[in-house]
Design an enzyme around this catalytic site. Sequence first.
Site, PDB file in Angstrom:
ATOM      1  N   CYS A   2      -9.203  12.903  -7.378  1.00  0.00           N
ATOM      2  CA  CYS A   2     -10.152  13.443  -8.343  1.00  0.00           C
ATOM      3  C   CYS A   2     -10.609  12.355  -9.322  1.00  0.00           C
ATOM      4  O   CYS A   2      -9.903  11.377  -9.571  1.00  0.00           O
ATOM      5  CB  CYS A   2      -9.499  14.541  -9.151  1.00  0.00           C
ATOM      6  SG  CYS A   2      -8.688  15.766  -8.150  1.00  0.00           S
ATOM      7  N   ARG A  27     -13.577   7.264  -4.455  1.00  0.00           N
ATOM      8  CA  ARG A  27     -12.238   7.838  -4.414  1.00  0.00           C
ATOM      9  C   ARG A  27     -12.154   8.997  -3.440  1.00  0.00           C
ATOM     10  O   ARG A  27     -11.070   9.437  -3.083  1.00  0.00           O
ATOM     11  CB  ARG A  27     -11.842   8.328  -5.811  1.00  0.00           C
ATOM     12  CG  ARG A  27     -11.808   7.227  -6.855  1.00  0.00           C
ATOM     13  CD  ARG A  27     -11.763   7.818  -8.237  1.00  0.00           C
ATOM     14  NE  ARG A  27     -10.476   8.432  -8.495  1.00  0.00           N
ATOM     15  CZ  ARG A  27      -9.514   7.869  -9.193  1.00  0.00           C
ATOM     16  NH1 ARG A  27      -9.693   6.674  -9.701  1.00  0.00           N
ATOM     17  NH2 ARG A  27      -8.373   8.484  -9.388  1.00  0.00           N
ATOM     18  N   TRP A  75     -10.844  16.333  -5.396  1.00  0.00           N
ATOM     19  CA  TRP A  75     -10.362  16.101  -4.033  1.00  0.00           C
ATOM     20  C   TRP A  75      -9.212  17.076  -3.862  1.00  0.00           C
ATOM     21  O   TRP A  75      -8.106  16.847  -4.348  1.00  0.00           O
ATOM     22  CB  TRP A  75      -9.890  14.655  -3.908  1.00  0.00           C
ATOM     23  CG  TRP A  75      -9.692  14.191  -2.509  1.00  0.00           C
ATOM     24  CD1 TRP A  75     -10.660  13.826  -1.619  1.00  0.00           C
ATOM     25  CD2 TRP A  75      -8.448  14.023  -1.827  1.00  0.00           C
ATOM     26  NE1 TRP A  75     -10.088  13.452  -0.432  1.00  0.00           N
ATOM     27  CE2 TRP A  75      -8.739  13.561  -0.526  1.00  0.00           C
ATOM     28  CE3 TRP A  75      -7.108  14.227  -2.165  1.00  0.00           C
ATOM     29  CZ2 TRP A  75      -7.750  13.297   0.424  1.00  0.00           C
ATOM     30  CZ3 TRP A  75      -6.126  13.959  -1.226  1.00  0.00           C
ATOM     31  CH2 TRP A  75      -6.461  13.493   0.040  1.00  0.00           C
ATOM     32  N   ASN A 101      -7.036  16.183 -13.789  1.00  0.00           N
ATOM     33  CA  ASN A 101      -6.446  15.549 -12.602  1.00  0.00           C
ATOM     34  C   ASN A 101      -4.942  15.752 -12.687  1.00  0.00           C
ATOM     35  O   ASN A 101      -4.375  15.722 -13.781  1.00  0.00           O
ATOM     36  CB  ASN A 101      -6.705  14.037 -12.588  1.00  0.00           C
ATOM     37  CG  ASN A 101      -8.150  13.705 -12.311  1.00  0.00           C
ATOM     38  OD1 ASN A 101      -8.955  14.595 -12.021  1.00  0.00           O
ATOM     39  ND2 ASN A 101      -8.477  12.430 -12.401  1.00  0.00           N
ATOM     40  N   GLY A 102      -4.278  15.880 -11.536  1.00  0.00           N
ATOM     41  CA  GLY A 102      -2.826  16.041 -11.535  1.00  0.00           C
ATOM     42  C   GLY A 102      -2.440  17.450 -11.148  1.00  0.00           C
ATOM     43  O   GLY A 102      -3.291  18.251 -10.743  1.00  0.00           O
ATOM     44  N   GLU A 506       4.844  -1.375  13.780  1.00  0.00           N
ATOM     45  CA  GLU A 506       3.795  -1.276  12.766  1.00  0.00           C
ATOM     46  C   GLU A 506       3.467  -2.653  12.176  1.00  0.00           C
ATOM     47  O   GLU A 506       2.296  -2.987  11.948  1.00  0.00           O
ATOM     48  CB  GLU A 506       4.232  -0.298  11.661  1.00  0.00           C
ATOM     49  CG  GLU A 506       3.290  -0.167  10.486  1.00  0.00           C
ATOM     50  CD  GLU A 506       1.888   0.309  10.857  1.00  0.00           C
ATOM     51  OE1 GLU A 506       1.671   0.768  11.991  1.00  0.00           O
ATOM     52  OE2 GLU A 506       0.992   0.201   9.988  1.00  0.00           O
ATOM     53  N   LYS A 510      -0.239  -4.290  12.285  1.00  0.00           N
ATOM     54  CA  LYS A 510      -0.981  -4.715  11.085  1.00  0.00           C
ATOM     55  C   LYS A 510      -1.406  -6.172  11.206  1.00  0.00           C
ATOM     56  O   LYS A 510      -2.509  -6.533  10.838  1.00  0.00           O
ATOM     57  CB  LYS A 510      -0.121  -4.565   9.816  1.00  0.00           C
ATOM     58  CG  LYS A 510       0.000  -3.185   9.245  1.00  0.00           C
ATOM     59  CD  LYS A 510      -1.195  -2.704   8.485  1.00  0.00           C
ATOM     60  CE  LYS A 510      -2.017  -1.749   9.273  1.00  0.00           C
ATOM     61  NZ  LYS A 510      -1.516  -0.476   9.627  1.00  0.00           N
ATOM     62  N   GLU A 513      -4.319  -6.532  13.863  1.00  0.00           N
ATOM     63  CA  GLU A 513      -5.629  -5.955  13.520  1.00  0.00           C
ATOM     64  C   GLU A 513      -6.298  -6.676  12.347  1.00  0.00           C
ATOM     65  O   GLU A 513      -7.515  -6.719  12.259  1.00  0.00           O
ATOM     66  CB  GLU A 513      -5.534  -4.452  13.263  1.00  0.00           C
ATOM     67  CG  GLU A 513      -4.834  -4.058  11.986  1.00  0.00           C
ATOM     68  CD  GLU A 513      -4.807  -2.547  11.769  1.00  0.00           C
ATOM     69  OE1 GLU A 513      -5.839  -1.905  11.940  1.00  0.00           O
ATOM     70  OE2 GLU A 513      -3.731  -2.028  11.402  1.00  0.00           O
ATOM     71  N   HIS A 529      15.914  -9.086  27.350  1.00  0.00           N
ATOM     72  CA  HIS A 529      15.600  -8.609  28.697  1.00  0.00           C
ATOM     73  C   HIS A 529      14.250  -9.136  29.177  1.00  0.00           C
ATOM     74  O   HIS A 529      13.544  -8.459  29.911  1.00  0.00           O
ATOM     75  CB  HIS A 529      15.618  -7.073  28.735  1.00  0.00           C
ATOM     76  CG  HIS A 529      16.962  -6.510  28.403  1.00  0.00           C
ATOM     77  ND1 HIS A 529      18.042  -6.609  29.264  1.00  0.00           N
ATOM     78  CD2 HIS A 529      17.433  -5.892  27.294  1.00  0.00           C
ATOM     79  CE1 HIS A 529      19.107  -6.055  28.690  1.00  0.00           C
ATOM     80  NE2 HIS A 529      18.756  -5.613  27.488  1.00  0.00           N
ATOM     81  N   LYS A 623     -12.570   3.291  10.608  1.00  0.00           N
ATOM     82  CA  LYS A 623     -11.540   4.016   9.872  1.00  0.00           C
ATOM     83  C   LYS A 623     -11.067   5.237  10.634  1.00  0.00           C
ATOM     84  O   LYS A 623      -9.893   5.558  10.661  1.00  0.00           O
ATOM     85  CB  LYS A 623     -12.072   4.420   8.490  1.00  0.00           C
ATOM     86  CG  LYS A 623     -11.034   5.060   7.593  1.00  0.00           C
ATOM     87  CD  LYS A 623      -9.941   4.067   7.218  1.00  0.00           C
ATOM     88  CE  LYS A 623      -8.733   4.711   6.572  1.00  0.00           C
ATOM     89  NZ  LYS A 623      -7.520   3.904   6.781  1.00  0.00           N
TER      90      LYS A 623
HETATM   91  C1  F6R Z   1      -4.105   0.996  11.983  1.00  0.00           C
HETATM   92  C2  F6R Z   1      -4.762   2.295  11.929  1.00  0.00           C
HETATM   93  C3  F6R Z   1      -4.919   3.047  13.188  1.00  0.00           C
HETATM   94  C4  F6R Z   1      -4.818   4.549  12.927  1.00  0.00           C
HETATM   95  C5  F6R Z   1      -5.154   5.324  14.200  1.00  0.00           C
HETATM   96  C6  F6R Z   1      -4.967   6.804  14.025  1.00  0.00           C
HETATM   97  O1  F6R Z   1      -4.047   0.421  10.712  1.00  0.00           O
HETATM   98  O2  F6R Z   1      -5.197   2.726  10.895  1.00  0.00           O
HETATM   99  O3  F6R Z   1      -3.997   2.651  14.143  1.00  0.00           O
HETATM  100  O4  F6R Z   1      -3.527   4.852  12.507  1.00  0.00           O
HETATM  101  O5  F6R Z   1      -6.483   5.066  14.557  1.00  0.00           O
HETATM  102  O6  F6R Z   1      -5.733   7.269  12.964  1.00  0.00           O
HETATM  103  P1  F6R Z   1      -5.427   8.651  12.277  1.00  0.00           P
HETATM  104  O7  F6R Z   1      -4.130   8.541  11.592  1.00  0.00           O
HETATM  105  O8  F6R Z   1      -6.580   8.868  11.338  1.00  0.00           O
HETATM  106  O9  F6R Z   1      -5.393   9.674  13.378  1.00  0.00           O
END
Ligand code: F6R
Length: 628
Positions: A2, A27, A75, A101-102, A506, A510, A513, A529, A623
Amino acid sequence: MCGIIGYCGHRPAVPLVLEGLKRLEYRGYDSAGLAFLQLNKLEVIRSEGKLCNLEEKVAKTANTFAPISIGHTRWATHGLPVERNSHPHKSNNNALAIVHNGIIENFQELKDELLQKGYVFYSDTDTEVLANLISDELDALFAAKFSKKYEQMQAELESISQNSLQYLPYMEEAFRNALKRAHGAYAVVLLSPLIPQHLLAARLSAPLLLGIGIGEYFIASDVPAFLPYTRDVVFLDDNEYVVLSASSYAVKNIYVGEEIAKTVHHIPWDLQGAAKDGYKHFMLKEIMEQPRVLQDCLVGRLQDDMVCLPELDTLAVPDSIRIIACGTSYNAGLWSQYYLEQFAEIPVTVEIASEFRYRKPILNKNELVVVISQSGETADTLGALRLCREKDYPVLGICNVLGSSVAREATVSLYTQAGPEISVASTKAMLSQMVVLLLLALYYGQRKKLACPVREVLRELKALPEILENALPKMRDKAKEFAFQYAFAKSFFYLGRGIAYSLALEGALKLKELSYIHAEGYATGEIKHGPIALIDPDFPTFALAFDDENFSKVRSGIQEIKSRQGRVISLLQEGTTLENEDLWYIPKTKLPEFIALPAMQLFSYEMADYLGKDVDQPRNLAKSVTVE
Ligand code: F6R
């Protein structure tokens, strides 16, 4: 999350507030609204969806020259994203409107009390409860002083604008009295025809700042809201409130009412930078806000050292769980397998959504499907969800975006409450998924009445925000140092065992990518192995060595790499040590994953930044992956 803006000064306040709300759009929000005074009457305009809807409604309203106004973008986390739940909320007697907010944690208790007194509620929000609580306190003060309630004073109130100071002390006291009774978190701003030249605003565990102009003052949840007008800012602290008008402001303590001298800070950012709260990239901002995310995920989910997930109470305790997700969300799911099996004693299978949906998967009787998706729109995850729903399996959706497809189509949903994640690489969303999944494991342990250490784990979890907050600056320095040293690498191994295995996956994801360096995550025990054949001085390893039952085995794995001239960064907890020069210490806690994850995120971030990559929008990535 928010956004709030309030204004009093010499400019037309309504268009200014609308512009301020636009600058808070990044936001994320699902509804918006504003309030102003017209002929000393409170006017509230609200609208679902984007700000253009609100603008359209405002354009149809006569007076947009009001010199005082408050606005909000919501939000939704509790209550649907519909107009009646959007802010501002008025008290029943129209004496005041607030934006907030909160979360007021004891809102139900306060609401019950007000319902008994005859108050009516038109929304599902805690904010409307707070608005009525303030007006109830005001009525009590008026009854004592004037033997009348606000509604019975209408005649006198008409002449108020000439003499606004008369009622200011009453409103201030009512505001304070109500806030003293509200537990939880709030940034709240109040507008009232009783004090037509003033705004009141207060904060507890939610950001709120005052912008200082010449002949005008601003109050907002975030600097960009008023940045075109002033860069001089006073940050409010917890339990402080401010009384502001066009010509003055006074910050006071909510409990004792005494005025507090505050420092005025000058913000050096430009508008674009400020949208990132001064951080160079959204990713860095999102990594750094994880202590708050840890806190937000817990809000409303703990009671008397027990986990409350009422969304799940009507579903039977499953005999087995199938977790389905993609990418980072898959890694969070894999991580939770350990805790679900340990604390809830439920067998768990974790699947990549794009694989699951194209098999002929056989699910067990009484199996719960858990789909995890930050965006709630990932095509493969949705496809898997639909497949399971068609077969009549109950699906629990864990996602961050309210009203997303996963949230709508799952049987029940748990929101991760991390706030919008703007950087393409997921950081804080994964951390929030881990919190919710850990709570899920404890919740089922509770329901099965197992001897699972709920209290101890919650104690550790509640301590994490502070530990992480303190650790982040040092971790960033270390990440920078190692990024500089290891930027030569073309390939990286990430190793972890037990709860650290999924984090190794993970970490590798990271790094690749963001910095486009090839990286593979492996179970530490698996390296011998085959993959160990790749080790040489130019092929470094990032090893997770937590202080748990696997430590000595992980140490042996690291030694095997070192003895083949492999360079190793070892992430380990204070109080342990290894025969290795590149040690990265993180604070001691029983849940080291929640510190190690941000450490690895910082390492990838610093590496990508050092190598000049587009951190927030890495090539080829989006995203939310809405295609198969
Ligand atoms: C990596 C990343 C992606 C998402 C994947 C699933 O940093 O963001 O691997 O995790 O595309 O996305 P969601 O969680 O939105 O289903």
